[in-house]
Design a protein around this motif. Structure first.
Motif, PDB file in Angstrom:
ATOM      1  N   VAL A  43       0.817  -1.209   0.000  1.00  0.00           N
ATOM      2  CA  VAL A  43       0.000   0.000   0.000  1.00  0.00           C
ATOM      3  C   VAL A  43       0.857   1.269   0.000  1.00  0.00           C
ATOM      4  CG1 VAL A  43      -1.631   1.328   1.407  1.00  0.00           C
ATOM      5  CG2 VAL A  43      -1.990  -1.114   1.058  1.00  0.00           C
ATOM      6  N   TYR A  44       2.080   1.187   0.514  1.00  0.00           N
ATOM      7  CA  TYR A  44       2.912   2.384   0.658  1.00  0.00           C
ATOM      8  C   TYR A  44       3.078   3.130  -0.665  1.00  0.00           C
ATOM      9  CZ  TYR A  44       4.251   0.353   5.193  1.00  0.00           C
ATOM     10  OH  TYR A  44       4.243  -0.180   6.456  1.00  0.00           O
ATOM     11  N   ALA A  45       3.166   2.387  -1.760  1.00  0.00           N
ATOM     12  CA  ALA A  45       3.358   3.010  -3.078  1.00  0.00           C
ATOM     13  C   ALA A  45       2.142   3.842  -3.499  1.00  0.00           C
ATOM     14  CB  ALA A  45       3.630   1.934  -4.127  1.00  0.00           C
ATOM     15  N   PHE A  46       0.983   3.569  -2.889  1.00  0.00           N
ATOM     16  CA  PHE A  46      -0.241   4.286  -3.258  1.00  0.00           C
ATOM     17  C   PHE A  46      -0.432   5.568  -2.450  1.00  0.00           C
ATOM     18  CE2 PHE A  46      -2.001  -0.252  -3.971  1.00  0.00           C
ATOM     19  CZ  PHE A  46      -1.394  -0.312  -5.220  1.00  0.00           C
ATOM     20  N   MET A  47       0.418   5.784  -1.461  1.00  0.00           N
ATOM     21  CA  MET A  47       0.257   6.926  -0.571  1.00  0.00           C
ATOM     22  C   MET A  47       0.948   8.146  -1.165  1.00  0.00           C
ATOM     23  SD  MET A  47       0.803   4.863   3.005  1.00  0.00           S
ATOM     24  CE  MET A  47       0.327   6.197   4.108  1.00  0.00           C
ATOM     25  N   GLY A  48       0.166   9.177  -1.432  1.00  0.00           N
ATOM     26  CA  GLY A  48       0.709  10.385  -2.033  1.00  0.00           C
ATOM     27  C   GLY A  48      -0.044  10.802  -3.275  1.00  0.00           C
ATOM     28  N   TYR A 166       7.174  12.555  -2.631  1.00  0.00           N
ATOM     29  CA  TYR A 166       7.852  13.159  -3.776  1.00  0.00           C
ATOM     30  C   TYR A 166       6.945  14.117  -4.536  1.00  0.00           C
ATOM     31  CZ  TYR A 166       5.563   9.994  -7.136  1.00  0.00           C
ATOM     32  OH  TYR A 166       4.647   9.325  -7.915  1.00  0.00           O
ATOM     33  N   HIS A 167       5.622  13.913  -4.452  1.00  0.00           N
ATOM     34  CA  HIS A 167       4.696  14.839  -5.108  1.00  0.00           C
ATOM     35  C   HIS A 167       4.853  16.253  -4.546  1.00  0.00           C
ATOM     36  CE1 HIS A 167       2.932  10.957  -6.019  1.00  0.00           C
ATOM     37  NE2 HIS A 167       2.222  11.530  -6.969  1.00  0.00           N
ATOM     38  N   ASP A 168       5.149  16.339  -3.255  1.00  0.00           N
ATOM     39  CA  ASP A 168       5.327  17.642  -2.618  1.00  0.00           C
ATOM     40  C   ASP A 168       6.635  18.286  -3.051  1.00  0.00           C
ATOM     41  OD1 ASP A 168       2.956  17.200  -0.957  1.00  0.00           O
ATOM     42  OD2 ASP A 168       4.185  15.728   0.078  1.00  0.00           O
ATOM     43  N   ILE A 169       7.699  17.499  -3.049  1.00  0.00           N
ATOM     44  CA  ILE A 169       9.012  18.029  -3.425  1.00  0.00           C
ATOM     45  C   ILE A 169       9.015  18.441  -4.891  1.00  0.00           C
ATOM     46  CG2 ILE A 169      11.492  17.595  -3.461  1.00  0.00           C
ATOM     47  CD1 ILE A 169      10.084  17.540  -0.650  1.00  0.00           C
ATOM     48  N   GLU A 170       8.555  17.560  -5.763  1.00  0.00           N
ATOM     49  CA  GLU A 170       8.525  17.885  -7.186  1.00  0.00           C
ATOM     50  C   GLU A 170       7.532  19.011  -7.477  1.00  0.00           C
ATOM     51  OE1 GLU A 170       7.892  14.306  -9.427  1.00  0.00           O
ATOM     52  OE2 GLU A 170      10.031  13.807  -9.369  1.00  0.00           O
ATOM     53  N   TRP A 184       9.945  12.010   9.010  1.00  0.00           N
ATOM     54  CA  TRP A 184       8.989  11.027   9.546  1.00  0.00           C
ATOM     55  C   TRP A 184       8.075  10.456   8.462  1.00  0.00           C
ATOM     56  CZ3 TRP A 184       9.285  16.163  10.866  1.00  0.00           C
ATOM     57  CH2 TRP A 184       8.235  16.993  10.475  1.00  0.00           C
ATOM     58  N   SER A 185       8.350  10.741   7.228  1.00  0.00           N
ATOM     59  CA  SER A 185       7.582  10.159   6.116  1.00  0.00           C
ATOM     60  C   SER A 185       7.583   8.644   6.216  1.00  0.00           C
ATOM     61  CB  SER A 185       8.208  10.566   4.780  1.00  0.00           C
ATOM     62  OG  SER A 185       7.696   9.779   3.726  1.00  0.00           O
ATOM     63  N   ILE A 186       6.435   8.030   5.965  1.00  0.00           N
ATOM     64  CA  ILE A 186       6.336   6.572   6.054  1.00  0.00           C
ATOM     65  C   ILE A 186       7.213   5.904   4.999  1.00  0.00           C
ATOM     66  CG2 ILE A 186       4.357   6.289   4.499  1.00  0.00           C
ATOM     67  CD1 ILE A 186       3.299   4.199   6.560  1.00  0.00           C
ATOM     68  N   LYS A 187       7.523   6.630   3.939  1.00  0.00           N
ATOM     69  CA  LYS A 187       8.385   6.070   2.888  1.00  0.00           C
ATOM     70  C   LYS A 187       9.859   6.182   3.233  1.00  0.00           C
ATOM     71  CE  LYS A 187       5.099   6.581  -0.871  1.00  0.00           C
ATOM     72  NZ  LYS A 187       4.853   7.006  -2.255  1.00  0.00           N
TER      73      LYS A 187
END
Length: 218
Positions: A43-48, A166-170, A184-187
């Motif tokens: 599921v982690y890949a779907f977060m963001g 990464y959506h935030d950074i990019e 503290w990002s879960i990723k």
């Protein structure tokens, strides 16, 4: 260097700990539509990304149905599973007291953003909220960040985008703001560092040090 006057925050995983809520919502939905095919770590890949993006990739024909299933569970369990990250409330309050302009820029629907902010008593500090339903193109497209900056009367070079994905950074890089990742990002910190944020926050009060705000840790 241009003086920073404006702070754009992601919500989930940045200001409020919605990790368990999001993971549970995804597993509830995925186990319904794809029984026993997904584990917690999948599921982690779907977060963001937005739900539209995620579920369309999984099954374009049933994407809308899956989103509704996800959101129903998410809203029902929201208050029980959402918690605060340490130091966030005090930091945001201090930033507000020091005159910083602040906005939420999220890939969640506006009403759900407001629900989370009110639950954690952060709603009082934000004049501008840009949710998924306020834009055509979500992060990392610059549209939501530009919309927030315009509403605040700020220029990109005066702002920092702070987030856990990464959506935030990019999104910040595409808009021309400075960027800050949260360790503290879960990723994981290492994942975020590959996108080269300008800053990495170990805790939210670190933001006060970056902005050189003195009286802080109450």
């Amino acid at each position: 260097m241009t003086k920073i006057t404006t702070l754009l925050f992601d919500l989930d995983g940045t200001l409020i700990n919605t990790n368990e809520l999001i993971i549970s919502s995804f597993l509830h939905t995925l186990n319904h539509y794809f029984p026993e095919q997904f584990k917690r770590e999948d599921v982690y890949a779907f977060m963001g990304p937005s739900l539209t993006e995620t579920f369309t990739k999984l099954d374009e024909e049933r994407a809308e149905e899956m989103m509704n299933h996800y959101r129903a569970f998410n809203i029902e369990n929201h208050d029980a599973l959402v918690t605060e990250f340490e130091g966030v409330f005090e930091t945001i309050r201090t930033l507000k007291e020091n005159g910083y302009k602040m906005a939420i820029v999220s890939t969640k629907l506006r009403d759900t953003v407001i629900k989370g902010l009110k639950l954690t008593n952060l709603y009082q500090f934000f004049d501008v909220i840009v949710g998924l339903d306020d834009v055509t193109h979500p992060k990392p497209d610059p549209e939501p960040l530009r919309k927030a900056l315009e509403a605040l009367g700020s220029k990109p070079e005066e702002a920092i985008m702070i987030g856990d994905n990464y959506h935030d950074i990019e999104g910040g890089q595409n808009t021309g703001t400075l960027t800050a990742g949260v360790a503290w990002s879960i990723k994981g910190r290492e994942f975020l560092e590959t996108f080269h944020p300008d800053y990495m926050l170990e805790t939210m009060p670190d933001l006060l040090d970056i902005l050189e705000i003195g009286e802080t840790r109450k």
